[in-house]
Design an enzyme around this catalytic site. Structure first.
Site, PDB file in Angstrom:
ATOM      1  CG  ASP A 149     -11.715  -7.577   5.119  1.00  0.00           C
ATOM      2  OD1 ASP A 149     -12.736  -6.713   5.289  1.00  0.00           O
ATOM      3  OD2 ASP A 149     -11.920  -8.896   4.901  1.00  0.00           O
ATOM      4  CE  LYS A 164     -13.218  -9.779   7.971  1.00  0.00           C
ATOM      5  NZ  LYS A 164     -13.804 -10.992   7.549  1.00  0.00           N
ATOM      6  CG  ASP A 201      -7.987  -9.753   3.597  1.00  0.00           C
ATOM      7  OD1 ASP A 201      -8.106 -11.044   3.383  1.00  0.00           O
ATOM      8  OD2 ASP A 201      -9.182  -9.266   3.264  1.00  0.00           O
ATOM      9  CG  ASP A 219     -16.497  -9.138   6.022  1.00  0.00           C
ATOM     10  OD1 ASP A 219     -15.196  -8.853   5.475  1.00  0.00           O
ATOM     11  OD2 ASP A 219     -16.750 -10.024   6.889  1.00  0.00           O
ATOM     12  NE  ARG A 225     -16.732 -12.685  -2.611  1.00  0.00           N
ATOM     13  CZ  ARG A 225     -17.569 -13.864  -2.139  1.00  0.00           C
ATOM     14  NH1 ARG A 225     -18.651 -14.080  -2.666  1.00  0.00           N
ATOM     15  NH2 ARG A 225     -17.096 -14.601  -1.024  1.00  0.00           N
TER      16      ARG A 225
HETATM   17  N1  BES Z   1     -10.659 -11.681   4.152  1.00  0.00           N
HETATM   18  C1  BES Z   1     -11.888 -12.371   4.359  1.00  0.00           C
HETATM   19  C2  BES Z   1     -11.545 -13.720   4.403  1.00  0.00           C
HETATM   20  C3  BES Z   1     -10.490 -14.357   5.402  1.00  0.00           C
HETATM   21  C4  BES Z   1     -11.392 -14.797   6.636  1.00  0.00           C
HETATM   22  C5  BES Z   1      -9.519 -14.791   5.601  1.00  0.00           C
HETATM   23  C6  BES Z   1     -10.329 -15.453   7.623  1.00  0.00           C
HETATM   24  C7  BES Z   1      -8.702 -15.332   6.250  1.00  0.00           C
HETATM   25  C8  BES Z   1      -9.031 -15.595   7.594  1.00  0.00           C
HETATM   26  C9  BES Z   1     -12.906 -11.866   3.367  1.00  0.00           C
HETATM   27  O1  BES Z   1     -12.702 -10.686   3.058  1.00  0.00           O
HETATM   28  C10 BES Z   1     -14.253 -12.177   4.007  1.00  0.00           C
HETATM   29  O2  BES Z   1     -14.468 -11.613   4.878  1.00  0.00           O
HETATM   30  N2  BES Z   1     -15.056 -13.149   3.548  1.00  0.00           N
HETATM   31  C11 BES Z   1     -16.414 -13.254   3.929  1.00  0.00           C
HETATM   32  C12 BES Z   1     -17.279 -13.640   2.838  1.00  0.00           C
HETATM   33  C13 BES Z   1     -18.521 -13.995   3.171  1.00  0.00           C
HETATM   34  C14 BES Z   1     -19.276 -12.497   3.712  1.00  0.00           C
HETATM   35  C15 BES Z   1     -19.589 -14.454   2.103  1.00  0.00           C
HETATM   36  C16 BES Z   1     -16.308 -14.503   4.978  1.00  0.00           C
HETATM   37  O3  BES Z   1     -15.322 -15.565   4.560  1.00  0.00           O
HETATM   38  O4  BES Z   1     -16.796 -14.670   6.054  1.00  0.00           O
HETATM   39 ZN    ZN Z   2     -10.770  -9.749   2.889  1.00  0.00          ZN
HETATM   40 ZN    ZN Z   3     -14.092  -9.043   4.025  1.00  0.00          ZN
END
Ligand code: BES
Ligand code: ZN
Ligand code: ZN
Length: 495
Positions: A263, A270, A281, A340, A344
């Site tokens: 990811d 990111k 991920d 990102d 979901r």
């Molecule tokens: N895979 C990430 C979540 C994650 C972050 C898991 C750190 C483990 C450690 C997910 O896909 C993500 O990037 N989520 C975003 C959502 C946001 C854009 C609403 C997040 O948590 O920043």
């Molecule tokens: Zn993710």
């Molecule tokens: Zn993500």
């Protein structure tokens, strides 16, 4: 590591491990040895500074009057306190840890004051779980750096009973190690097709494996999943694995896993620092695969289906853009405001698929879904969200029994509203940082049909650990494999 259960006859040499309570009193066998040593044992113990605290261990060397090279003392905590199975497992992990540190290759553990055979077996399980190492890419490793603890004998009151129960633990240990391997492998080795291949190999165990590629998913209209995948050179895969160990007419229980093999964030990229973490991920999908393997190996008497959505989230000229609108398999449209928030999106289509295809009574999904989960519960507890309190309670209870902690968090229409979009049925982020894990769960709930029981476990904080702890060497934990195996066995299997 080989583990054996033996009778309480004491060994005559080598390294032994003995329990010590927090008032520094010994177990019955320890007292015998103390007498034999003319109290040199208790003297060495008091000089060592060891306090007998639960889940601690220390090493005593060549105690006068005893034939052993070394004696490991194991903290049993307060005398008279009943210990849970998971506490025995952690104590077992402590033995492996101390053997590691002192380059001890073989140990005989005197377990004369365990409550019951199950606890002795849990002790052995903990010793083995702590022994896991992922060293296949270390080509210059010196022999002394390698794991050298190879043999653990557990001396117990009822060795035959323990040995039998122990043999049944192999399926779960193999599954945990499989999951840890998959999560630890880098993203150039584990990508959608290579992980799907691992799932395919499970058909050897009597599992029915079906794999959908790009074309099949396109034909079904899985626009949410395909939108995430479209920036990557790697073709996405949707894998469904069936285990039919129950009655023919029993509705299955379903497990669905997020499998983002890397990811990067996509166009909403990111920051570089720590981005390497996003190789894990796909932990949700690895847990589902490990669980299916365990259930098949132990021939669980239940119908179960596992579905994993495997994609890589990359930025490129073909990647989806913030603002794109996609049509999910359910027909609902989604405005992708942040690429990102991809987990979901892929789960939306996987959840719909499992319901269309298998009509499960209950669905549990696992996903490293939100960074916000780490803000709320840190690295100790996973978050559980559910449309049915009973399943949440069952998951938490099963988790407690194996030492995988979960906490029930709320769903509410007020959070759900935050996901409405101006130009589509919903958007994939709420637009504020408030309650990020809950709004993500609300998004998922929009893809659960009325009447289907559902729980979502956000494992973002618990799938990977940066420090060693009794049963988890640092790295991938495989959190969820043991809890869900226990959940299925305790609440869904017909005996
Ligand atoms: N895979 C990430 C979540 C994650 C972050 C898991 C750190 C483990 C450690 C997910 O896909 C993500 O990037 N989520 C975003 C959502 C946001 C854009 C609403 C997040 O948590 O920043
Ligand atoms: Zn993710
Ligand atoms: Zn993500």
């Amino acid at each position: 590591m080989q583990i054996e259960f033996k009778s309480l006859t004491l060994p005559s040499h080598g390294t032994i491990a003995l329990g010590v309570y927090d008032d520094l009193s010994l177990t019955a066998k320890g007292q015998d040895l103390n007498q034999q040593s003319k109290e040199a044992l208790t003297k060495a113990l008091s000089l060592s500074g060891f306090k007998g605290k639960a889940e601690s261990a220390a090493l005593l060397v060549s105690v006068a009057g005893l034939p052993f090279d070394r004696i490991i003392v194991l903290g049993l905590g307060k005398k008279g306190d009943k210990k849970k199975a998971s506490q025995w497992a952690r104590l077992g992990g402590c033995v492996t840890q101390i053997c590691y540190a002192h380059k001890i290759d073989s140990v005989q553990v005197i377990l004369d004051e365990v409550e019951n055979p199950e606890c002795a077996v849990e002790f052995a399980l903990g010793a083995k779980l702590r022994h896991y190492r992922f060293d296949k890419y270390l080509t210059q490793q010196k022999p002394e750096d390698k794991s050298n603890i190879v043999y653990v004998a557990c001396h117990v009151a009822n060795p035959e009973k323990c040995q039998k129960a122990w043999e049944q633990k192999n399926s779960i240990i193999d599954a945990v190690f499989f999951t840890r391997d998959m999560v630890t492998e880098p993203a150039n080795i584990i990508y959608p097709k290579s992980l799907a291949k691992k799932a395919q190999e499970m058909s050897n165990l009597g599992l029915n494996v079906k794999i959908l590629g790009n074309d099949e998913m396109k034909a079904l209209g899985m626009g949410a999943l395909l939108g995430v995948a479209q920036g990557s050179e790697h073709e996405p895969q949707l894998v469904a694995i069936e285990w039919r160990g129950g009655k023919a007419d029993q509705q299955p229980i379903a497990f669905v896993g997020k499998g983002v093999t890397f990811d990067s964030g996509g166009i909403s990229i990111k920051p570089g620092d720590g981005m390497e973490d996003m190789k894990w991920d796909m932990a949700g999908s690895a847990v589902v695969l490990g669980l299916m393997q365990a259930l098949a190996a132990r021939k669980a008497k239940v119908n179960v289906v596992g579905v994993v959505a495997l994609v890589e989230n990359m930025p490129s000229g073909t990647a989806q853009r913030p603002g794109d609108v996609v049509r999910s398999y359910s027909g609902q449209t989604i405005e992708v405001l942040n690429t990102d928030a991809e987990g979901r999106l892929i789960l939306a289509d996987a959840l719909w698929y499992v319901q269309e295809q298998f009509k499960p009574s209950t669905i549990v999904d696992l996903a490293t879904l939100t960074g916000a989960m780490i803000i709320s519960l840190g690295y100790e507890y996973a978050g559980v969200f559910a449309n049915d309190k009973k399943i949440a309670d069952q998951l938490i209870e099963a988790g407690q029994e194996v030492g995988e902690k979960m906490w029930h968090l709320p769903l509410d229409e007020a959070y759900n509203k935050e996901m409405n979009s101006d130009i589509a049925d919903m958007k994939n982020i709420s637009g504020t940082r408030a309650a990020g894990s809950i709004t993500a769960a609300q998004f998922l709930q929009r893809f659960i049909k009325d009447g289907t029981k559902w729980a979502h476990i956000d494992i973002a904080g618990v799938s990977w650990t940066k420090k060693d702890s009794p049963i988890y060497p640092k790295g991938a934990t495989a959190f969820g494999v043991r809890a869900l195996d226990q959940f299925v066995e305790k609440f869904y299997e017909s005996n």
